[in-house]
Every structure is written in structure tokens, then in C-alpha cells.
Write a protein that holds these residues in place. Sequence first.
Motif, mmCIF file in Angstrom:
data_model
loop_
_atom_site.group_PDB
_atom_site.id
_atom_site.type_symbol
_atom_site.label_atom_id
_atom_site.label_comp_id
_atom_site.label_asym_id
_atom_site.label_seq_id
_atom_site.Cartn_x
_atom_site.Cartn_y
_atom_site.Cartn_z
ATOM 1 N N TYR A 1 0.837 -1.199 0.000
ATOM 2 C CA TYR A 1 0.000 0.000 0.000
ATOM 3 C C TYR A 1 0.873 1.251 0.000
ATOM 4 C CZ TYR A 1 -4.250 2.674 1.188
ATOM 5 O OH TYR A 1 -5.320 3.517 1.173
ATOM 6 N N LEU A 2 1.883 1.228 0.893
ATOM 7 C CA LEU A 2 2.787 2.367 0.988
ATOM 8 C C LEU A 2 3.554 2.566 -0.309
ATOM 9 C CD1 LEU A 2 4.259 1.866 4.590
ATOM 10 C CD2 LEU A 2 2.693 3.670 3.857
ATOM 11 N N ASP A 3 4.006 1.449 -0.899
ATOM 12 C CA ASP A 3 4.766 1.539 -2.158
ATOM 13 C C ASP A 3 3.947 2.246 -3.226
ATOM 14 O OD1 ASP A 3 6.870 0.317 -1.017
ATOM 15 O OD2 ASP A 3 6.561 -1.656 -1.963
ATOM 16 N N LYS A 4 2.674 1.842 -3.319
ATOM 17 C CA LYS A 4 1.806 2.449 -4.326
ATOM 18 C C LYS A 4 1.654 3.947 -4.055
ATOM 19 C CE LYS A 4 -1.135 -1.575 -5.366
ATOM 20 N NZ LYS A 4 -1.086 -1.569 -6.834
ATOM 21 N N ARG A 5 1.324 4.282 -2.793
ATOM 22 C CA ARG A 5 1.086 5.692 -2.468
ATOM 23 C C ARG A 5 2.347 6.519 -2.658
ATOM 24 N NH1 ARG A 5 -4.160 7.350 -0.533
ATOM 25 N NH2 ARG A 5 -3.074 9.161 -1.338
ATOM 26 N N ARG A 6 3.473 5.916 -2.337
ATOM 27 C CA ARG A 6 4.718 6.695 -2.393
ATOM 28 C C ARG A 6 5.268 6.866 -3.803
ATOM 29 N NH1 ARG A 6 7.198 4.379 3.295
ATOM 30 N NH2 ARG A 6 5.752 5.585 4.594
ATOM 31 N N LYS A 7 4.723 6.094 -4.735
ATOM 32 C CA LYS A 7 5.121 6.323 -6.135
ATOM 33 C C LYS A 7 4.690 7.722 -6.545
ATOM 34 C CE LYS A 7 6.790 2.320 -7.834
ATOM 35 N NZ LYS A 7 6.050 1.101 -7.477
ATOM 36 N N ARG A 8 3.529 8.130 -6.052
ATOM 37 C CA ARG A 8 3.013 9.459 -6.375
ATOM 38 C C ARG A 8 3.594 10.504 -5.432
ATOM 39 N NH1 ARG A 8 1.297 10.393 -10.513
ATOM 40 N NH2 ARG A 8 -0.229 9.179 -11.606
ATOM 41 N N ASP A 9 3.617 10.152 -4.140
ATOM 42 C CA ASP A 9 4.062 11.116 -3.119
ATOM 43 C C ASP A 9 5.063 10.418 -2.203
ATOM 44 O OD1 ASP A 9 4.450 12.751 -0.996
ATOM 45 O OD2 ASP A 9 2.348 12.839 -0.358
ATOM 46 N N PRO A 10 6.353 10.629 -2.480
ATOM 47 C CA PRO A 10 7.384 9.890 -1.725
ATOM 48 C C PRO A 10 7.292 10.107 -0.212
ATOM 49 C CG PRO A 10 8.364 11.208 -3.481
ATOM 50 C CD PRO A 10 6.925 11.570 -3.434
ATOM 51 N N PHE A 11 6.634 11.177 0.217
ATOM 52 C CA PHE A 11 6.578 11.444 1.664
ATOM 53 C C PHE A 11 5.273 11.013 2.300
ATOM 54 C CE2 PHE A 11 9.662 14.412 -0.100
ATOM 55 C CZ PHE A 11 10.766 14.006 0.636
ATOM 56 N N TRP A 12 4.481 10.282 1.549
ATOM 57 C CA TRP A 12 3.174 9.887 2.091
ATOM 58 C C TRP A 12 3.365 8.977 3.327
ATOM 59 C CZ3 TRP A 12 -0.211 5.863 3.095
ATOM 60 C CH2 TRP A 12 -1.572 6.225 3.255
ATOM 61 N N GLY A 13 2.753 9.354 4.397
ATOM 62 C CA GLY A 13 2.812 8.534 5.626
ATOM 63 C C GLY A 13 4.158 8.596 6.330
ATOM 64 N N LYS A 14 4.953 9.636 6.031
ATOM 65 C CA LYS A 14 6.276 9.712 6.694
ATOM 66 C C LYS A 14 6.300 10.790 7.756
ATOM 67 C CE LYS A 14 9.362 7.434 3.629
ATOM 68 N NZ LYS A 14 10.458 7.494 2.701
#
Length: 600
Positions: free
Chosen positions: A587-600
Motif C-alpha cells: 500500500y505504501l509503495d503504491k502511495r509513495r510512487k506518487r508522493d514519496p513522503f506519504w505517511g512519513k
Amino acid sequence: MPDTNTRENERGLRTPIVAVLGHVDHGKTSLLDKIRGSTVIEGEAGAITQHIGATAIPLDVVSKVAGSLIDPSDFDLPGLLFIDTPGHHSFTTLRSRGGALADIAILVVDVNDGFQPQTLEAINILKQSQTPFVVAANKIDTIPGWKPNEDAPVQQTKEAQSDRVQSALDEQLYEIIGELSDEGFSADMYWRVQDFRGNIGVVPVSAETGEGVPDLLTVLMGLAQRYMKEDMAIDVTGPGAGTVLEVKEEKGFGTTLDVVLYDGTIREDETIVVGGLDDPIVTDVRAILKPRPLAEIRTEDRFEKVDEIAAASGVKIAAPDLDDAMAGAPVRVVRDRDIEEVITEVRAELSEIEVETQEQGVVVKADTLGSLEAIANAMDEAEIPIMRAEVGDVAPRDISVASTASEDTHKTILAFNVDVLADAEKQAEDSDVKLFESGVIYRLIEEYEEYVEELERAQQETVLDNITRPARFQILKDHTFRQNDPAVVGVEILAGTVKKNSNVVKFDGNDPTRVGQLKGIQEQGDDVDEARSGNRVSVAIDGPTVGRQIEEGDELWMELPEKHAKILEQELADDIPVDELEALQMYLDKRRKRDPFWGK
Ligand SMILES: Nc1nc2c(ncn2[C@@H]2O[C@H](COP(=O)(O)OP(=O)(O)OP(=O)(O)O)[C@@H](O)[C@H]2O)c(=O)[nH]1
């Protein structure tokens, strides 16, 4: 009768003070009793003298017990003064000018049991206070096949045993020597030790049969004579210095102090300064008391008054205003010195013992200054912060202080060897302050640590309960039971846990689209709130229409709020199942493809 003022400025050698430490049941009390018992038998009547809290064994008695092991002409120290209360608690209480009051210690270790938690605790205390010690490897009479030779020197009785018994004993002794070496001490059987300063002598003994007791006394005497003689040289007639062993109510005398005097003399009517709870106490000695000899205890009075007493000795002091005196605190005779100077000296000594506190932490109460310090050291090692540390019983005020702590793990009181006042107990219950009570430091710390773990576990569980967890599931072919309002489809859960009332998303490449909300789950015809990875269930999704927003064969996900994803990845990764962690990562990999800082 008491010495009078006939020895002004007389230099003298005082008796070395000996303390006994060791793990519970390893035989500390028995060994002390045996030492006193055999010396009573060997010595002439009255040769050993009972002090308050201590027993003095003069050199001639030691040399009688030790027999051929000792040549009394080698010695000029007057004998040995044993502190009657064994255990490291009394050891830490008894301090003198910042160090340990005991000059030497006996560490008792059960030969069968070896090193135990309190043995290690004692070793740490001895290390910290740099007190020389010998190890009494006790209970040698319990080696199977042992034939006792009452009160015999140990090598003699050892040689009289069968080869099998001798090697069984050796094996146990070498184990103890090994354990000492693990603690950083070079050790050997005492008869092989040349330099007792750099090496620990192990003396095999039996507190039951007295075997090895002559050796133990010899080693102690030798150690003191050889290495401590200089420290034993005191001005016997100088102003007395001592340590409070106990503060006690005594019929006819009010509050009294049991004191171990380690320097100078103390006389009736003299002004003394004693460490008190808030401030040093200045008072005048009304009476100096010693125990009455056993033979004379016919009357009610257990004590005999003396005009003065010289170090080293244990005495009871009766004086007004002693209620706030603290066990472990210094006692100083003022005599011809400036009183302010003496008060400053006592204050300085007290501040040395004061425990370092922090803004956030637990409350610690202990019965003596020494024990407070020992606990503080142990807590420092265990990295438990202390907000307040005091001598005295647990009172309502302490509960109030503990309840102000901002963290639940700090709303606690660690109480060592003190009482909890009744209203304090009630207040603790009402205010959720947790009380820990024990007479053993390591237990107190262990119990507290277990409690913290338990609290943390419970906190994590509530966090996990309130957090959306990752899950990935797939709509099965030919499993559309209803097209919409809500859509009801059969799914297989590929990873994680599917939960009712959570949002469902579908990824188009790496872009998530919310397709609806999961309104119901049925597992084999029953309504359930959640379903785990590996199961096939039917789900009702409010929002989409099968064939439009979702299709059979589609992979769907539980929608993860960014904040939840962050907590899961950063704090709970170790607490969730592997399949869930995998789903999270995807899930994180997918989201972070668009936004590398998602959930960080
Ligand atoms: N056979 C045998 N028993 C011993 C010996 N020393 C002590 N014991 C027994 O071991 C038990 C514990 O001895 P204590 O002297 O009470 O031990 P302690 O270390 O003072 O114990 P606490 O004061 O409770 O810490 C008692 O039952 C003693 O009789 C010994 O040398 N031989």
C-alpha cells in the motif's frame, strides 16, 4: 566501667567493622550466630561484648578460635566488630563520611546454589563502595557424604573427607571462583591468595558445624591488620563521629538513636548534630546506653548507662528532639568546635547522599538514606527516572505528588522497607497511583518494569483497536450476489483483516479511488465484524455498482488514513501479523510512487 578523661589526645587503633552480605537463605544469620556462638564458648566469660546492633570479638578470642592459624603477636588491632544485622540493606544504611561504614565485608554464598540475584546486588554494592571482602562459601557440610569435624579449620576437615567428597566440593568452589571472575574479580581459595588487595579469598565454611570459621576469622583479621591498619588509627578521645543505624522509640527514653560510632568518643551531656528529615538536628545527649550483660538481665532495664564510649562501638543515644532523625544519617559530637561548622559538615554529608531527581519520573520512599541511595543507583542502571526520593513512610502527600505525573508509568511509588499510612493507601486507590512495596531492591525494580511492560502492551492494544489496518482482497469470478445498493460480492482475503464500516479503495495504477464503504461481512452465512486473510467471505459494499466502479476479479483494499499508515509503519510494525505488514508495504509503495513522503 567507662573510660574517663584520662586519655586526652591518645592515638589508638580502633576495631575494624565487619558486615555480612549475601542472598536470602544462604546463611548470613546462621554464620553470624556461629561466629558469636563459638567465640562465647572459646572465650572467657564476657570476652565478647554485646553492643547495640553489633558484637565485638576481641583479638584474644579470635586467636583462641583460630588456634594454630593465628599468631596473636602478629596483630595489634583490638579485634573485630560484627554488625549484627546482616544483609546489604543494613550495609548501605551504614555509611561514614561518604563511604561504607563497614571496613570489611563477608559475602556469603551457598556452595550448592552459587551466585543468585542478591549475591550480584551485594557485589555491585561492594564494588561501588570499594569495600574489601572475602567470600564465605557456606554449607560445605551439605556436600553429599560430608563427615563433619565440628569447628575445625577447613583444610584439615577437607583433607579428612573422601576423594569423591573433596572433588565435589572443589567443583562447587571453582564454580564460585568462576562467577567472581565473571564479575571482574580475580579470586582463589584463600590459602592460595598472596595479596588480598588484588584477589578475593574464598573461604569454605559451614555455619552449621563451625568448620572453616577459624579460617574466616583469621582471614578477616589478617586482611584488616595488613591493609587497613592506617585507617584504624584514630584519635580515640576526639569528638565522636557515627552513623544512625535505627531511630527507635524506647520506653522511658522517648525517641532514641542506635548509632555505630566509628571515630572518637561521645560523652553524656555533649551537644551533637544529627542528620534530620529537613534540617540537621542540634541536641544534647541525655544518656548513652549499652546492652546489659546477659547475666544481669533480671531487671526490667535492658540497658546500662555509661558516661562515655569510644569508637568503634554500637550505642543507643537518648536525647530530646530526635523524632526527625533519619536512619543512615551522620551523627557528630560538637565538643570544642564551632557549632555552625559541624552543622555545615552534616549538611554536606547529607547532600552527598541526595538522589538526583528529574522533572518527570516516579516517587521513591525508603527507610534509610543508604537504602535510598542504593535504590537510586539501581534505578539509574535500569534507566527509571525519579521525580522525588525521600526517607520515610508513604504518606498522602506522596500520593498527591505521584498523581501529578504526566505519564501513567510514572504515577507510581516504589516503597522500600517502609509502611504505607492507611489514608495514603486509600488515596492511592482513588487516584490510580500504583504502589510497589518490597524489602528487596531488585524485586521492586522487576515488579515496576513488569508493570510498565503490561501498561505499554495494553496501550498498544487500544491503539491497534482504534486504527484501520491494511487489507487486500479480490472479488471472485461469478460471485456477484447483488449489483448495487449495496453491492454484494464474494471475495477472497489475500492479506490482512477486512473490517466492517471501513472505506474500500481500488487502485488505478498507483492512484487510489474510494469506491464505497464496507457495510457488512458474512462468513458461511453468519454476520461477522471482521475476517482474516485466507478466508472467503461475502461483503456488502455501499456505493459502487458491479460492472461499473468495480468488476469481478478486481483487487480492492481497505483505505488507510495517512496518519494510521504512519503509526503502523513506525510504531506497530512489530506487533502486526506478517501478511498485514506485507499488505502495508504494498500500500505504501503504491502511495509513495506518487508522493514519496506519504505517511512519513
Ligand atoms: N546444613 C547447613 N545449613 C545451613 C548452613 N547455614 C545456614 N543453614 C540453613 O539455611 C537456612 C537459611 O539460613 P539463614 O542463616 O537464615 O540465612 P540468611 O542468609 O540469614 O537468610 P535471611 O536472613 O532470610 O536472608 C536455615 O535453615 C539454616 O539453618 C550450613 O552451613 N549448613
